[in-house]
Design a protein around this motif. Structure first.
Motif, mmCIF file in Angstrom:
data_model
loop_
_atom_site.group_PDB
_atom_site.id
_atom_site.type_symbol
_atom_site.label_atom_id
_atom_site.label_comp_id
_atom_site.label_asym_id
_atom_site.label_seq_id
_atom_site.Cartn_x
_atom_site.Cartn_y
_atom_site.Cartn_z
ATOM 1 N N ASP A 70 0.863 -1.176 0.000
ATOM 2 C CA ASP A 70 0.000 0.000 0.000
ATOM 3 C C ASP A 70 0.902 1.230 0.000
ATOM 4 N N ARG A 72 0.646 4.044 1.087
ATOM 5 C CA ARG A 72 0.696 4.744 2.378
ATOM 6 C C ARG A 72 1.760 4.179 3.307
ATOM 7 N N ASP A 73 2.071 2.889 3.129
ATOM 8 C CA ASP A 73 3.078 2.256 3.992
ATOM 9 C C ASP A 73 4.468 2.858 3.806
#
Length: 78
Positions: A70, A72-73
């Motif tokens: 992801d 966002r990670d």
């Protein structure tokens, strides 16, 4: 009032995480570069804290897709 961090602070977090997730997946820089459709030199510059190469969100998205992470990670500062 919160202190505003420099642009490089955020890039350094992301580059550290790109390298971490790449290694966790067992990818070499060459494999990730090939699958993300970029040169190995460019990927090496992205991962290098010394060179401090900036990169686009589109590039980060391609890396995330290849690593199946992801996006966002990449921004986690753990």
């Amino acid at each position: 009032m919160a202190q505003v961090k420099s642009d490089m602070y955020y890039y350094d977090i992301v580059r550290k995480n790109i390298r971490k997730y790449r290694k966790e997946k067992g990818f070499t820089q060459q494999r990730l570069a090939d699958e993300a459709d970029m040169s190995i030199d460019y990927l090496a510059e992205i991962e290098s804290v010394k060179r401090r190469k900036t990169f686009s969100l589109a590039t980060l998205g391609r890396i995330a897709d290849v690593l199946e992470v992801d996006i966002r990670d990449f921004f986690n500062n753990n």
